[in-house]
Design a protein around this motif. Structure first.
Motif, PDB file in Angstrom:
ATOM      1  N   SER A  42       0.838  -1.203   0.000  1.00 20.38           N
ATOM      2  CA  SER A  42       0.000   0.000   0.000  1.00 20.38           C
ATOM      3  C   SER A  42       0.875   1.256   0.000  1.00 20.38           C
ATOM      4  CB  SER A  42      -0.917   0.020   1.226  1.00 20.38           C
ATOM      5  OG  SER A  42      -1.717  -1.119   1.229  1.00 20.38           O
ATOM      6  N   HIS A  45       2.083   1.620  -3.610  1.00 24.34           N
ATOM      7  CA  HIS A  45       1.034   2.095  -4.517  1.00 24.34           C
ATOM      8  C   HIS A  45       0.774   3.587  -4.279  1.00 24.34           C
ATOM      9  CE1 HIS A  45      -0.047  -1.574  -6.464  1.00 24.34           C
ATOM     10  NE2 HIS A  45      -0.426  -2.196  -5.358  1.00 24.34           N
ATOM     11  N   ASP A 132      -1.228  -5.206   8.573  1.00 19.31           N
ATOM     12  CA  ASP A 132      -1.788  -4.927   7.245  1.00 19.31           C
ATOM     13  C   ASP A 132      -2.253  -6.195   6.531  1.00 19.31           C
ATOM     14  OD1 ASP A 132      -2.479  -2.961   5.258  1.00 19.31           O
ATOM     15  OD2 ASP A 132      -0.883  -3.826   4.043  1.00 19.31           O
ATOM     16  N   SER A 160       2.695 -11.247   2.060  1.00 25.58           N
ATOM     17  CA  SER A 160       2.220 -10.686   3.328  1.00 25.58           C
ATOM     18  C   SER A 160       0.787 -11.147   3.615  1.00 25.58           C
ATOM     19  CB  SER A 160       2.305  -9.160   3.240  1.00 25.58           C
ATOM     20  OG  SER A 160       1.729  -8.584   4.342  1.00 25.58           O
ATOM     21  N   ILE A 161      -0.093 -10.963   2.629  1.00 28.40           N
ATOM     22  CA  ILE A 161      -1.476 -11.409   2.824  1.00 28.40           C
ATOM     23  C   ILE A 161      -1.517 -12.941   2.857  1.00 28.40           C
ATOM     24  CG2 ILE A 161      -3.816 -11.384   1.855  1.00 28.40           C
ATOM     25  CD1 ILE A 161      -3.159  -8.689   0.539  1.00 28.40           C
ATOM     26  N   GLY A 162      -0.767 -13.595   1.961  1.00 30.50           N
ATOM     27  CA  GLY A 162      -0.804 -15.059   1.857  1.00 30.50           C
ATOM     28  C   GLY A 162      -0.392 -15.758   3.143  1.00 30.50           C
ATOM     29  N   ALA A 217      -4.144 -14.352  -3.074  1.00 31.03           N
ATOM     30  CA  ALA A 217      -3.534 -13.422  -2.116  1.00 31.03           C
ATOM     31  C   ALA A 217      -2.449 -12.559  -2.735  1.00 31.03           C
ATOM     32  CB  ALA A 217      -2.977 -14.212  -0.926  1.00 31.03           C
ATOM     33  N   VAL A 218      -2.163 -12.753  -4.021  1.00 30.53           N
ATOM     34  CA  VAL A 218      -1.104 -11.937  -4.632  1.00 30.53           C
ATOM     35  C   VAL A 218      -1.589 -11.236  -5.909  1.00 30.53           C
ATOM     36  CG1 VAL A 218      -0.056 -13.834  -5.939  1.00 30.53           C
ATOM     37  CG2 VAL A 218       1.395 -11.944  -5.154  1.00 30.53           C
ATOM     38  N   ASP A 240      -6.606  -7.705  -5.790  1.00 27.39           N
ATOM     39  CA  ASP A 240      -6.063  -6.695  -6.694  1.00 27.39           C
ATOM     40  C   ASP A 240      -6.946  -6.625  -7.939  1.00 27.39           C
ATOM     41  OD1 ASP A 240      -4.300  -4.783  -7.477  1.00 27.39           O
ATOM     42  OD2 ASP A 240      -2.513  -6.012  -7.226  1.00 27.39           O
ATOM     43  N   ILE A 263     -12.970  -4.640  -0.570  1.00 22.91           N
ATOM     44  CA  ILE A 263     -12.341  -3.334  -0.395  1.00 22.91           C
ATOM     45  C   ILE A 263     -13.416  -2.290  -0.148  1.00 22.91           C
ATOM     46  CG2 ILE A 263     -10.195  -3.685  -1.692  1.00 22.91           C
ATOM     47  CD1 ILE A 263     -11.564  -2.264  -4.076  1.00 22.91           C
ATOM     48  N   GLY A 307       8.020  -7.611  -5.958  1.00 23.14           N
ATOM     49  CA  GLY A 307       6.899  -8.552  -5.852  1.00 23.14           C
ATOM     50  C   GLY A 307       7.353  -9.927  -5.381  1.00 23.14           C
ATOM     51  N   GLN A 308       8.566 -10.021  -4.853  1.00 23.88           N
ATOM     52  CA  GLN A 308       9.129 -11.319  -4.463  1.00 23.88           C
ATOM     53  C   GLN A 308       9.361 -11.424  -2.961  1.00 23.88           C
ATOM     54  OE1 GLN A 308       9.716 -13.695  -6.949  1.00 23.88           O
ATOM     55  NE2 GLN A 308       8.667 -12.162  -8.155  1.00 23.88           N
ATOM     56  N   LYS A 309       8.870 -10.483  -2.185  1.00 21.64           N
ATOM     57  CA  LYS A 309       9.157 -10.595  -0.749  1.00 21.64           C
ATOM     58  C   LYS A 309       8.412 -11.782  -0.157  1.00 21.64           C
ATOM     59  CE  LYS A 309       5.850  -7.046   0.736  1.00 21.64           C
ATOM     60  NZ  LYS A 309       4.705  -7.723   1.289  1.00 21.64           N
ATOM     61  N   GLY A 311       6.475 -12.704   3.030  1.00 27.31           N
ATOM     62  CA  GLY A 311       5.905 -12.061   4.210  1.00 27.31           C
ATOM     63  C   GLY A 311       6.105 -10.554   4.140  1.00 27.31           C
TER      64      GLY A 311
HETATM   65  N1  LIG Z   1      -7.030  -5.052  -1.368  1.00 27.46           N
HETATM   66  C1  LIG Z   1      -6.254  -4.162  -0.749  1.00 27.46           C
HETATM   67  O1  LIG Z   1      -6.678  -3.251  -0.079  1.00 27.46           O
HETATM   68  C2  LIG Z   1      -4.763  -4.355  -0.855  1.00 27.46           C
HETATM   69  C3  LIG Z   1      -3.893  -3.731   0.029  1.00 27.46           C
HETATM   70  C4  LIG Z   1      -2.536  -4.004  -0.089  1.00 27.46           C
HETATM   71  C5  LIG Z   1      -2.106  -4.823  -1.107  1.00 27.46           C
HETATM   72  N2  LIG Z   1      -3.007  -5.359  -1.981  1.00 27.46           N
HETATM   73  C6  LIG Z   1      -2.607  -6.225  -3.080  1.00 27.46           C
HETATM   74  O2  LIG Z   1      -2.567  -7.535  -2.585  1.00 27.46           O
HETATM   75  C7  LIG Z   1      -1.605  -8.269  -3.301  1.00 27.46           C
HETATM   76  C8  LIG Z   1      -0.704  -8.978  -2.327  1.00 27.46           C
HETATM   77  O3  LIG Z   1       0.007  -8.064  -1.538  1.00 27.46           O
HETATM   78  P1  LIG Z   1       1.144  -8.615  -0.593  1.00 27.46           P
HETATM   79  O4  LIG Z   1       1.784  -7.455   0.060  1.00 27.46           O
HETATM   80  O5  LIG Z   1       0.610  -9.707   0.253  1.00 27.46           O
HETATM   81  O6  LIG Z   1       2.110  -9.229  -1.695  1.00 27.46           O
HETATM   82  P2  LIG Z   1       3.622  -9.599  -1.537  1.00 27.46           P
HETATM   83  O7  LIG Z   1       3.953  -9.865  -0.117  1.00 27.46           O
HETATM   84  O8  LIG Z   1       4.427  -8.583  -2.278  1.00 27.46           O
HETATM   85  O9  LIG Z   1       3.642 -10.968  -2.361  1.00 27.46           O
HETATM   86  C9  LIG Z   1       4.850 -11.448  -2.749  1.00 27.46           C
HETATM   87  C10 LIG Z   1       4.778 -12.947  -2.739  1.00 27.46           C
HETATM   88  O10 LIG Z   1       3.947 -13.403  -3.791  1.00 27.46           O
HETATM   89  C11 LIG Z   1       4.578 -14.472  -4.457  1.00 27.46           C
HETATM   90  N3  LIG Z   1       4.306 -14.423  -5.882  1.00 27.46           N
HETATM   91  C12 LIG Z   1       4.707 -13.490  -6.759  1.00 27.46           C
HETATM   92  N4  LIG Z   1       4.259 -13.775  -7.992  1.00 27.46           N
HETATM   93  C13 LIG Z   1       3.561 -14.935  -7.873  1.00 27.46           C
HETATM   94  C14 LIG Z   1       2.848 -15.743  -8.789  1.00 27.46           C
HETATM   95  N5  LIG Z   1       2.755 -15.432 -10.078  1.00 27.46           N
HETATM   96  N6  LIG Z   1       2.269 -16.845  -8.322  1.00 27.46           N
HETATM   97  C15 LIG Z   1       2.325 -17.178  -7.021  1.00 27.46           C
HETATM   98  N7  LIG Z   1       2.991 -16.460  -6.097  1.00 27.46           N
HETATM   99  C16 LIG Z   1       3.591 -15.347  -6.531  1.00 27.46           C
HETATM  100  C17 LIG Z   1       6.058 -14.238  -4.249  1.00 27.46           C
HETATM  101  O11 LIG Z   1       6.695 -15.478  -4.183  1.00 27.46           O
HETATM  102  P3  LIG Z   1       7.483 -16.074  -5.415  1.00 27.46           P
HETATM  103  O12 LIG Z   1       8.887 -16.099  -4.962  1.00 27.46           O
HETATM  104  O13 LIG Z   1       6.839 -17.382  -5.562  1.00 27.46           O
HETATM  105  O14 LIG Z   1       7.286 -15.201  -6.616  1.00 27.46           O
HETATM  106  C18 LIG Z   1       6.139 -13.519  -2.913  1.00 27.46           C
HETATM  107  O15 LIG Z   1       6.382 -14.390  -1.845  1.00 27.46           O
HETATM  108  C19 LIG Z   1      -0.878  -7.264  -4.207  1.00 27.46           C
HETATM  109  O16 LIG Z   1      -1.399  -7.394  -5.493  1.00 27.46           O
HETATM  110  C20 LIG Z   1      -1.238  -5.927  -3.624  1.00 27.46           C
HETATM  111  O17 LIG Z   1      -1.249  -4.915  -4.584  1.00 27.46           O
HETATM  112  C21 LIG Z   1      -4.318  -5.165  -1.853  1.00 27.46           C
END
Ligand SMILES: NC(=O)c1ccc[n+]([C@@H]2O[C@H](COP(=O)([O-])OP(=O)(O)OC[C@H]3O[C@@H](n4cnc5c(N)ncnc54)[C@H](OP(=O)(O)O)[C@@H]3O)[C@@H](O)[C@H]2O)c1
Length: 318
Positions: A42, A45, A132, A160-162, A217-218, A240, A263, A307-309, A311
């Motif tokens: 967030s 973004h 978050d 993070s969400i996952g 979750a991603v 997303d 959301i 996008g690879q973090k 947690g």
């Molecule tokens: N709805 C809302 O209000 C809100 C708020 C914040 C964020 N979001 C959205 O929620 C999503 C998740 O956010 P986050 O912070 O949890 O994400 P994140 O922590 O940045 O997710 C990264 C993880 O996703 C995995 N990943 C990346 N590409 C992948 C793929 N193609 N298939 C499977 N796993 C994959 C990565 O592992 P690998 O090493 O496997 O790639 C990494 O461990 C984002 O799209 C973000 O924009 C939404």
């Protein structure tokens, strides 16, 4: 005090460390000396001003809020005269959603805000990374009525969400299948997944298994591709892509498989207190990938934006 300021939209390099005025708590506010905060998606973004339509809320030409950062942990430094719940010196954690301000040495929050005492067993760094991803996970899981006897597939289980969805689904008694890459399979197993699918080896949409809920979750999958992997009455939870709002409206009326896009997120004190209880009971832990000193915020943002973090990414504030 020192803070990371963001005066224009753009890449991580628009951020700079600056000296700014320390906030003064109002009658019902607490002043928190921040020990740790995070860089989350967030924040990124918001700084990028994406999607463009979001600028109607975040500021048309420049960010409305100069200091980003929503999650935090720290110590109460001072309290306003009307505050009864917190006392100076107390360790706290929480989330300053929407108005941000946590990428700084001090921040003020209302006593009624999503803020709670930090469990003694949890470090400041870990506590900062709790609110978050978990609150986004909780919102989705509640909408999907996750409970004992229901099955869930978590796509992007290492983010993070996952990581939050896996642990909370386990807590609620669901049968959990996690999808991640080879590197993270043991992590998601320790978080409570009943089984793990390595997406580099297997496409879960082709193995004939069906689930009550698929939590993307991603934000990298889609309802169209997941549809056949949902049981009748199944729910695809999106995190997303605004087009999922249209799909949610459409599937609410037509068909028995639904898209749910919960959301905007709702951050409440009640949920932060709930998470405190889960951590104290050993039922939840924030996964912390990397830690950076606040001065290295640009580097931290670059990493989050890969996008690879795994947690969460923490900024330490001394
Ligand atoms: N709805 C809302 O209000 C809100 C708020 C914040 C964020 N979001 C959205 O929620 C999503 C998740 O956010 P986050 O912070 O949890 O994400 P994140 O922590 O940045 O997710 C990264 C993880 O996703 C995995 N990943 C990346 N590409 C992948 C793929 N193609 N298939 C499977 N796993 C994959 C990565 O592992 P690998 O090493 O496997 O790639 C990494 O461990 C984002 O799209 C973000 O924009 C939404």
């Amino acid at each position: 005090m020192k803070a990371v300021v963001c005066e224009r939209y753009g890449p991580p390099e628009v951020l700079r460390l600056a000296e700014v005025d320390r906030p003064v708590p109002g009658p019902d506010e607490v002043l928190i000396r921040i020990r740790a905060t995070t860089v989350n998606r967030s924040d990124c973004h918001y700084r990028l001003g994406t999607p463009p339509v979001a600028r109607l809320v975040t500021g048309l030409f420049r960010p409305r809020h100069r200091i980003l950062g929503s999650e935090l942990s720290g110590e109460v430094e001072a309290v306003g005269p009307a505050v009864t719940e917190f006392t100076p010196g107390e360790a706290v954690f929480g989330v300053k959603a929407w108005t941000f301000g946590a990428h700084a040495e001090y921040v003020c929050m209302r006593e009624s805000a999503p803020l709670a005492p930090k469990p003694a067993s949890v470090s400041f760094e870990e506590a900062a990374a709790v609110c978050d991803g978990v609150i986004l996970a909780l919102m989705g899981l509640r909408r999907a009525d996750i409970r004992n006897g229901r099955s869930i597939l978590v796509y992007g289980a290492s983010g993070s969400i996952g990581t939050a969805v896996v642990q909370l689904s386990r807590y609620y008694g669901a049968d959990v299948t996690a999808v991640c890459n080879t590197e993270n399979t043991s992590l998601v197993t320790t978080l409570g997944a009943d089984r793990v699918i390595d997406y580099t080896q297997e496409d879960f949409t082709k193995n004939g298994q069906r689930y009550d809920v698929i939590f993307d979750a991603v934000g990298k999958h889609s309802f169209r591709r997941c549809r056949e992997s949902l049981r009748p009455g199944g729910i695809y939870l999106a995190t997303d892509q605004l087009s999922n709002l249209v799909r949610a409206a459409w599937t609410a009326r037509i068909g028995d498989k639904k898209v749910v896009f919960p959301i905007p997120p709702r951050y409440t004190k009640q949920d932060v207190v709930f998470l405190k209880g889960l951590m104290e009971a050993g039922r939840y832990r924030a996964v912390v990938d990397r830690r950076y000193p606040m001065a290295d915020v640009v580097e931290a943002c670059r990493y989050v934006e890969t996008g690879q973090k795994t947690g969460n990414v923490v900024l330490t504030v001394s």
